[in-house]
Design an enzyme around this catalytic site. Structure first.
Site, PDB file in Angstrom:
ATOM      1  N   SER A 492       0.855  -1.126  -0.027  1.00 48.40           N
ATOM      2  CA  SER A 492      -0.018   0.134   0.083  1.00 48.40           C
ATOM      3  C   SER A 492       0.890   1.322   0.036  1.00 48.40           C
ATOM      4  O   SER A 492       1.672   1.386  -0.904  1.00 48.40           O
ATOM      5  CB  SER A 492      -0.771   0.065   0.963  1.00 48.40           C
ATOM      6  OG  SER A 492      -1.985   0.739   0.928  1.00 48.40           O
ATOM      7  N   ASP A 578      -8.539  -5.319  -5.900  1.00 46.37           N
ATOM      8  CA  ASP A 578      -8.138  -3.986  -5.087  1.00 46.37           C
ATOM      9  C   ASP A 578      -8.630  -2.710  -5.845  1.00 46.37           C
ATOM     10  O   ASP A 578      -8.221  -2.416  -6.864  1.00 46.37           O
ATOM     11  CB  ASP A 578      -6.624  -3.984  -4.751  1.00 46.37           C
ATOM     12  CG  ASP A 578      -6.189  -2.808  -3.877  1.00 46.37           C
ATOM     13  OD1 ASP A 578      -7.264  -2.083  -3.716  1.00 46.37           O
ATOM     14  OD2 ASP A 578      -4.961  -2.850  -3.579  1.00 46.37           O
ATOM     15  N   HIS A 610      -7.234  -5.657  -1.632  1.00 46.94           N
ATOM     16  CA  HIS A 610      -6.121  -5.015  -1.036  1.00 46.94           C
ATOM     17  C   HIS A 610      -5.047  -5.912   0.021  1.00 46.94           C
ATOM     18  O   HIS A 610      -4.038  -5.824   0.245  1.00 46.94           O
ATOM     19  CB  HIS A 610      -6.583  -3.738  -0.352  1.00 46.94           C
ATOM     20  CG  HIS A 610      -5.293  -2.810  -0.230  1.00 46.94           C
ATOM     21  ND1 HIS A 610      -4.583  -2.204  -1.087  1.00 46.94           N
ATOM     22  CD2 HIS A 610      -4.839  -2.304   1.007  1.00 46.94           C
ATOM     23  CE1 HIS A 610      -3.812  -1.291  -0.716  1.00 46.94           C
ATOM     24  NE2 HIS A 610      -3.991  -1.249   0.610  1.00 46.94           N
TER      25      HIS A 610
END
Length: 633
Positions: A492, A578, A610
């Site tokens: 991320s 995601d 994610h």
């Protein structure tokens, strides 16, 4: 012959010892503990243990009770017999629940019923997809009905294209009964389409069963209002963030007392994760990050007295206090973890200031392992600040040897890096594979004051990158670090960090791994589903040429602008579902690396979001992660 036999036995013993460390397979056999509350009589903790099955590629759950003062766990088949149903009104007359309701026309067949094989989707605003699902015009709604067979439910949000519980992670904690059973309070962000995507303004609404009318109990506050609960005296309490669009704003405990909204933590330099009232209503206990851990705190409730509000830290140690479960005599029941141990249920005695472990779901497993050692290290940053850096050392660490070392870049970017236990980014596992892990509490993390927490917003590629390099440079001074074998990994925002540092590392690192990372800030702004996040952290849209702060996010702080300087191998990992950091980010990065002739690999999970949640996919993730490090580091 005897000497040969002895040597063989010794070698076998050493081989067995060497194998007694954490492995990916063992990690995904651990039971995952989720507390459900105290039993109706308050004498037992009720909890769930979920165990993944790699072979079946799913998970199974069992339910248990355990005495609050310790003892043997007992499996229960029906938790309703031992656990108070929070969905039943206090007077027992009604039930509250939630269901998904079709409200908006979105699908082609909604508009053209005769074309029922069409798979078209038609949108007039944003919020057309969220987290990992597309919006098909269905919304979570709260219902109530009489507590009897055949009763008809009444929709509290009838006809409204809003969610309660909130998507994607909200559950039955998003609605509660009033103590007098006359009202239901629920959390909702009553915005739709594009306005939904650019706002964090959830509110707490109160629906009156008798009149059918709804009022907004937190009107006027523009940020998140969440986690409602009532004090023993009947005062509505919740967690509040002030600013709209800022998902990582300071989280405070607010009490609605005699028409006054009292912020109990306004003057405390921290942010609250969760809270629970004491039985006598004189204190609120809460969990918050502090100096690389999560600890238990208390704040007094003064009411109408002139007693000063005071926040006090109760626990202190290299562990995380996670869930608040309930009280038993002089004890509070919680869950606790650290980097070497998954969540278990503990009690903490207020008078003796002592801990007692109650559940032992994974104790036998850990007792057979040689675990990593975790050290605190404080590093001076380039702007003269003191930064905590966690250093995780391999099992049976030998300071006379040299070890490959990983700089771990945390996501969020405002997520706390504490003594949590991950089933993917597991430091104990990385250390067991022979790597030292350097995990800095860099700028942007809670637990070091609000200013430190906020400094990363609009400065993604600024001071925080110096923080990373200060951490790895400081630890690399140690003789046991192999300076020729440094890697950089993260997901991320941590993936963004890997992409950015790949072009700005001055040959420190030998390899990189980026999972679901932001590679191009401009296309990220144009494709992510929660627009409020990038609006806040980037400072605005890329087309606002007069906004110097925003333009810096799309130029100076944009990893895509440094690809010409990439010179080391990179593994890129991406989930197909995601929508937070969409697939295009990894596609752009992989294509750039391949066309530049950089050794690179794309690990793609079509059905993951994610995160990587399916057991077999998790094993592939671990396999490829460590295989890449073996190949390139």
């Amino acid at each position: 012959m005897k000497k040969a036999l002895f040597t063989t036995l010794v070698m076998m013993s050493l081989s067995t010892m060497a194998q007694n460390v954490m492995s990916p397979e063992l990690l995904w056999k651990l039971g995952r503990v989720t507390p459900l509350g105290l039993s109706k009589d308050g004498k037992n903790v009720v909890y769930k243990v979920t165990t993944p099955s790699i072979a079946e590629n799913n998970s199974q759950s069992k339910y248990y009770t355990l005495a609050v003062n310790g003892g043997k766990a007992t499996e229960v088949s029906d938790i309703k017999t031992v656990l108070t149903d929070k969905n039943i009104s206090p007077d027992g007359k009604f039930l509250v629940y939630n269901e998904e309701v079709k409200i908006d026309k979105v699908l082609g067949k909604d508009f053209y019923p005769n074309l029922n094989k069409s798979d078209a989707q038609i949108y007039d605003g944003l919020d057309y997809r969220h987290w990992d699902t597309w919006n098909e015009g269905k919304f979570n709604h709260v219902f109530y009905k009489e507590n009897k067979d055949g009763a008809t439910g009444i929709d509290l949000l009838k006809g409204e294209n809003f969610n309660s519980p909130q998507k994607p992670f909200g559950g039955d904690e998003d609605y509660i009964w009033s103590p007098d059973s006359k009202s239901i309070l629920y959390v909702s962000k009553k915005k739709a389409g594009t306005q939904y995507a650019i706002s964090t303004n959830t509110d707490i609404y109160e629906y009156n069963l008798e009149t059918g009318k709804t009022i907004n109990r937190t009107e006027g506050n523009l940020g998140y209002d969440m986690a409602p609960q009532f004090s023993p005296a009947g005062n509505l309490t919740w967690l509040q963030m002030k600013r709209d669009g800022y998902e990582a704003d300071k989280n405070d405990i607010v009490v609605d007392f005699k028409g006054m909204k009292m912020n109990l933590t306004a003057n405390w330099d921290g942010t609250v994760n969760s809270f629970m009232w004491s039985k006598d209503g004189k204190k609120v206990f809460f969990v918050a990050p502090i100096d690389g851990t999560k600890q238990l705190f208390e704040v007094n409730f003064p009411g109408l007295t002139k007693i000063a509000i005071n926040v006090r830290q109760i626990t202190n140690g290299n562990y995380d206090v996670n869930d608040l479960v309930g009280f038993a005599d002089d004890n509070i029941i919680v869950t606790r973890s650290d980097m070497n141990h998954a969540n278990e249920i503990f009690s903490f005695n207020f008078k003796k200031n002592t801990w007692k472990q109650l559940s032992d779901v994974n104790t036998d497993t850990y007792e057979k392992l040689t675990l990593s050692k975790t050290e605190r290290r404080y590093v001076t940053t380039t702007d003269g600040k003191k930064m905590l850096v966690w250093v995780i050392l391999p099992p049976n660490f030998d300071a006379s040897k040299k070890y490959p070392t990983l700089l771990y870049c945390q996501g969020g970017p405002q997520s706390a890096l504490t003594q949590s236990y991950s089933y993917r980014w597991n430091f104990s596992l990385m250390a067991a594979k022979g790597y030292i892990v350097v995990a800095p509490n860099r700028r942007g993390m809670p637990g070091h004051g609000v200013k430190w927490n906020e400094q990363i917003s609009k400065d993604w590629g600024g001071q925080v990158m110096d923080d990373y390099l200060s951490a790895i440079d400081d630890v690399a001074k140690e003789n046991y670090v192999d300076k020729t074998r440094l890697g950089c990994v993260g997901a991320s925002y941590g993936g963004y960090s890997a992409f950015f540092l790949a072009g700005n590392h001055n040959n420190r690192f030998k390899t990189f791994i980026a999972h679901d990372g932001v590679f191009n800030t401009q296309s990220m702004f144009g494709t992510t589903e929660e627009v409020f996040f990038n609006n806040w952290d980037f400072g605005g849209p890329y087309w606002d040429k007069n906004n110097a702060i925003a333009q810096k996010a799309y130029t100076t702080f944009n990893p895509i602008n440094y690809v010409d300087k990439w010179n080391k191998p990179i593994l890129i990992i991406q989930g197909g579902k995601d929508f937070r950091v969409p697939i295009g980010q990894s596609q752009e990065a992989f294509q750039a690396a391949q066309l530049r002739g950089i050794k690179s690999r794309l690990l793609y999970f079509p059905e993951e979001n994610h995160w990587v949640l399916k057991p077999q996919n998790a094993q592939v993730w671990q396999g490829e992660f460590f295989k890449w490090l073996e190949e390139t580091l």
